[in-house]
Design a protein around this motif. Structure first.
Motif, short mmCIF file in Angstrom:
data_model
loop_
_atom_site.label_atom_id
_atom_site.label_comp_id
_atom_site.label_asym_id
_atom_site.label_seq_id
_atom_site.Cartn_x
_atom_site.Cartn_y
_atom_site.Cartn_z
N ALA A 1 0.76 -1.12 0.03
CA ALA A 1 0.18 -0.03 0.04
C ALA A 1 0.88 1.21 0.02
N VAL A 2 0.36 2.18 -0.66
CA VAL A 2 1.08 3.47 -0.83
C VAL A 2 0.24 4.31 0.13
N HIS A 3 1.19 5.31 1.15
CA HIS A 3 0.61 6.15 1.96
C HIS A 3 0.60 7.68 1.51
N ASP A 4 1.74 7.99 0.75
CA ASP A 4 2.09 9.42 0.46
C ASP A 4 3.17 9.53 -0.79
N ALA A 5 3.11 10.75 -1.34
CA ALA A 5 4.09 10.74 -2.30
C ALA A 5 4.57 12.44 -2.61
N GLY A 6 5.59 12.92 -2.84
CA GLY A 6 5.95 14.13 -3.21
C GLY A 6 7.28 14.47 -3.59
N ARG A 7 7.82 15.89 -3.44
CA ARG A 7 9.12 15.92 -3.81
C ARG A 7 10.07 16.76 -2.68
N LEU A 8 11.13 16.30 -2.76
CA LEU A 8 11.99 16.68 -1.59
C LEU A 8 12.48 18.40 -2.29
N PRO A 9 13.10 18.97 -1.08
CA PRO A 9 13.73 20.40 -1.59
C PRO A 9 14.85 20.31 -2.82
N ASP A 10 15.60 19.14 -2.68
CA ASP A 10 16.63 18.94 -3.64
C ASP A 10 16.23 18.45 -4.93
N GLY A 11 14.84 18.61 -4.94
CA GLY A 11 14.13 18.11 -6.40
C GLY A 11 14.08 16.56 -6.36
N ARG A 12 14.45 15.78 -5.66
CA ARG A 12 14.08 14.43 -5.70
C ARG A 12 12.69 13.88 -5.36
N ALA A 13 12.31 12.92 -6.18
CA ALA A 13 11.00 12.51 -5.90
C ALA A 13 10.95 11.45 -4.96
N TYR A 14 9.74 11.25 -4.33
CA TYR A 14 9.86 10.00 -3.35
C TYR A 14 8.18 9.54 -3.21
N TYR A 15 8.09 8.30 -2.75
CA TYR A 15 6.82 8.05 -2.23
C TYR A 15 6.98 7.08 -0.93
N VAL A 16 6.10 6.91 -0.15
CA VAL A 16 5.98 6.24 1.09
C VAL A 16 4.85 5.30 0.93
N MET A 17 5.50 4.13 1.50
CA MET A 17 4.72 2.92 1.48
C MET A 17 4.80 2.01 2.69
N ALA A 18 3.97 1.19 2.72
CA ALA A 18 4.11 0.18 4.00
C ALA A 18 5.27 -0.46 4.01
N ILE A 19 5.82 -0.97 5.30
CA ILE A 19 7.11 -1.53 5.24
C ILE A 19 6.80 -3.09 5.14
N VAL A 20 7.65 -3.80 4.11
CA VAL A 20 7.47 -4.97 3.76
C VAL A 20 8.41 -6.06 4.84
N ARG A 21 7.96 -6.86 5.44
CA ARG A 21 8.82 -7.69 6.35
C ARG A 21 8.80 -9.15 5.77
N GLY A 22 9.53 -9.78 5.81
CA GLY A 22 9.87 -11.09 5.15
C GLY A 22 11.10 -11.45 4.60
N GLU A 23 11.05 -12.48 3.54
CA GLU A 23 12.28 -12.83 2.90
C GLU A 23 11.82 -13.00 1.31
N ARG A 24 13.06 -13.06 0.81
CA ARG A 24 12.79 -12.94 -0.71
C ARG A 24 12.18 -14.38 -1.33
N PHE A 25 11.47 -14.39 -2.10
CA PHE A 25 10.80 -15.38 -2.69
C PHE A 25 11.45 -16.89 -2.77
N ASP A 26 12.61 -16.60 -3.40
CA ASP A 26 13.70 -17.78 -3.73
C ASP A 26 14.23 -18.10 -2.64
N GLU A 27 14.66 -17.22 -1.48
CA GLU A 27 15.11 -17.85 -0.34
C GLU A 27 13.91 -18.56 0.59
#
Lengths: 311, 129, 249
Positions: A84-110
């Motif tokens: 799930a995405v919670h938020d998105a925006g731009r930083l003062p230095d021009g970089r773009a970002y978005y905020v999402m739920a943190i995913v805990r677990g392991e990689r599929f192949d692991e």
């Protein structure tokens, strides 16, 4: 001048590279992943006092539109298999970002390396369900691979990194650079021609990886029709081959068909992709219904005993 | 097919064969040969009733072991009733010859309804009214 | 050339690369001071590792290189279109060292202007282990020492900013957690810092956040000072801070 040790230097370097979120409600804590388009950090939402994951473009001006598109794709898809995405925006230095739920677990192949083939196939079914959901809303993933799939502690699956996602009904927007990952990318994808079957190809490649490791398994999974090794895996190999056919017209038409065939294999039924000989069919039915057959034989044996007992 | 219906059908089919098997286990008994139709009908009805009860229970249990145990119990109990009815009507009781197969058939129906019967649909409620 | 105290620097940052070609001798001298402060360690490390000179020789050559660079204005000839400034410095150094420069041509020790307070002993200690083995190539050492000097410069700048802003505790917390912390057997907790500095944990968090933000800005400033163009700045920042050019597809 202060002399900095190698360790201190390393720490200060990674800290200096942290994006400046002071103007937002998020505190960035540490880098947890790095992909082609951006860096993912673990952070904290001060307002809601919860941990989040934040994806930021690597450098000002770079990939801003692509990151925004990725955030919009995720925001449009509400599914347990999509973060799930919670938020998105731009930083003062021009970089773009978005905020999402943190995913805990392991990689599929692991995770796959530690469970039986039947369990892997059940996890694979959940991945297919997630991708089929996105396809139903006109969104293709185009970069499916084990590294982009996480499995949580309860077997919950998350498909990540929708950075290459595009609308299947939007053929006008060309893929302007070589997209996808070698080994998982459909042949036509390199030519910029994509549809649902491109994701079917990638899922087939993932399935191939799951099947390839089965000889390392210690035991068969009880309670399913799935054998551990050998000739009975031919139907599964056929499923892989059909999913990974060079010509898209020879593949499964959609992810749901692929998933249905895999489920039939797990349940011990005949699969569409494989024309089984009579003897193999008998053996498969015998495996699938072995308990019921054993009970019937037990009944017949008991009848025979009673016949002789009565005489 | 739902579990009770599967139990009903399976119990009935197995009941037919179970009844016909009397011809094999007592081929030279004229009473058996003469009353085979009644034996088969009785066995079928017993099988249908057994299957229905076991299928109903299988719908309510999450445990295969308890489904099988219940099937065994019902199979043996109904078979015992049949044997008692035979004795009360003056016929030989054939306890073991009826209860043993009845018990195994109960196990078969218990296993089959639990494993192959369709699970009951779950009702879901939305959070928003 | 002024001896210059390497620990002093102006609070306002001007482009060093532009200042070394300035008509103003004071600006030129300050720019060379900044260059010496940032480059003496990588130059020394390069001479020791690449040219395998002994410590005494390497110290003389380091001093000589900067003295000649100032007198002959080598570095003012930098052309941003050809290479990064860091690469240009190394090229000048290579050219300087490749001349058959024996002791007879060098100024006698103690003669001429000397650059003060260069901690050669510390630099030697750091190099010692690597000189014994073949680990690491001189070019990567040059880059590493340049980065170390850059960050040390940013730390000194942060110190001045904290003093100017009346936040000495911010610098103290920063040094204990972010500079000394990585080498400590057990990194101090925020609670321990709060206790020692006589403030609340929330204050420690806020002071550290402020110090880190200021430090980050100082690092980027320091990188920018040694770059002639925005493009070079972005490339240097990516290179020095961990993000590689391949990340920006």
């Amino acid at each position: 001048m202060t002399w900095l040790s190698d360790r201190a230097l390393g720490h200060l370097k990674s800290m200096a590279d942290l994006p400046d979120f002071s103007a937002t409600r998020y505190d960035i804590e540490e880098e947890i992943g790095r992909g082609g388009m951006g860096i993912v950090f673990r952070g904290r939402d001060r307002e809601l006092a919860r941990e989040v994951a934040v994806k930021v473009t690597t450098w000002p001006g770079a990939d801003v539109d692509r990151l925004r598109d990725e955030a919009r794709v995720l925001a449009a898809l509400e599914h347990p298999g999509i973060v799930a995405v919670h938020d998105a925006g731009r930083l003062p230095d021009g970089r773009a970002y978005y905020v999402m739920a943190i995913v805990r677990g392991e990689r599929f192949d692991e995770r796959a390396a530690r469970v039986t083939l039947a369990d892997r196939l059940r996890l694979f079914d959940r991945v297919c369900d997630t991708v089929a959901f996105a396809h139903a809303r006109g969104i293709l993933h185009l970069d499916l691979k084990p590294a982009n799939i996480m499995v949580g502690p309860y077997g919950d699956v998350r498909v990540l990194d929708w950075g290459l996602a595009r609308l299947g009904s939007d053929p006008g927007r060309p893929i302007t650079h070589m997209a996808g990952t070698e080994g998982y990318m459909a042949p036509e994808q390199a030519r910029g021609i994509v549809d649902e079957r491109s994701d079917v190809y990638a899922l087939g490649a993932i399935l191939r990886g799951l099947v390839a490791a089965e000889s390392a398994l210690p035991s068969r999974d009880r309670g399913s029709g799935v054998p551990a090794t050998g000739r009975p895996l031919r139907p599964l190999h056929s499923i892989v081959m059909r999913a990974m056919a060079e010509d898209p017209t020879n593949r499964y038409a959609d992810v749901a068909s692929l998933a249905a065939d895999v489920r039939r294999f797990v349940d011990g039924h005949a699969v569409d992709a494989y024309r089984e000989p009579a003897l193999e069919r008998i053996a498969r039915v015998g495996r699938t219904y072995r308990t019921a057959i054993a009970l019937v034989f037990a009944y017949l044996a008991m009848r025979i005993v009673l016949i002789f007992w009565g005489r | 097919m739902s579990k009770p219906v599967l139990g009903l059908v399976l119990g009935g089919v197995l009941g037919v064969f179970d009844g016909l098997s009397a011809l094999v286990s007592a081929p030279n008994d004229p009473a058996v040969r003469a009353g085979i139709v009644g034996i088969v009908i009785g066995s079928t009805m017993k099988g249908v009733l057994t299957g229905l009860i076991i299928g109903w229970f299988a719908k309510r249990t999450q445990s295969l072991a308890s489904g099988i145990a219940f099937g065994l119990l019902v199979g043996v109990a109904l078979a015992a009733c049949v044997s008692l009815m035979q004795k009360m009507s003056g016929q030989p009781a054939y306890y073991w010859q009826i209860m043993l197969p009845g018990g195994i058939l109960g196990i078969i129906v218990g296993y089959a309804t639990f494993t192959y019967g369709a699970p009951a649909p779950r009702l879901t409620r939305t959070a928003q009214s | 050339m002024t001896a210059g105290h390497p620990d002093a620097f102006p609070l306002t940052r001007h482009s060093v690369v532009r200042a070394i070609a300035s008509a103003d001798p004071e600006a030129r001298a300050q720019a060379y001071d900044a260059i010496i402060r940032s480059y003496w360690r990588p130059v020394y490390a390069y001479i020791r590792m690449r040219w395998r000179r002994d410590p005494a020789d390497a110290q003389d050559l380091t001093q000589e290189f900067f003295t000649r660079a100032f007198e002959k204005e080598y570095l003012a000839r930098y052309d941003a279109s050809k290479a990064r400034f860091r690469t240009f410095v190394r090229t000048c150094l290579e050219a300087f060292l490749s001349k058959d420069y024996d002791a007879a041509h060098r100024r006698k020790r103690g003669g001429g202007a000397r650059i003060e307070s260069l901690d050669f002993a510390r630099a030697d200690a750091d190099l010692a282990a690597h000189l014994r083995s073949d680990a690491g190539d001189p070019e990567s050492w040059f880059r590493r020492e340049w980065t170390r000097a850059l960050f040390a410069d940013a730390v000194a700048r942060l110190h001045a900013e904290c003093d100017a802003a009346g936040r000495p505790q911010a610098f103290e917390a920063f040094v204990r957690y972010d500079i000394d912390g990585p080498d400590a057997p057990v990194r101090p907790t925020y609670a321990a810092l709060a206790r020692d500095l006589g403030m609340s944990v929330t204050d420690v968090t806020n002071q550290l956040a402020w110090a880190r933000r200021t430090f980050r800005a100082g690092v980027l400033d320091a990188i920018r000072a040694f770059c002639a163009t925005d493009e070079e700045f972005r490339a240097e920042a990516r290179d020095l801070l961990g993000a590689t050019p391949e990340d920006a597809r």
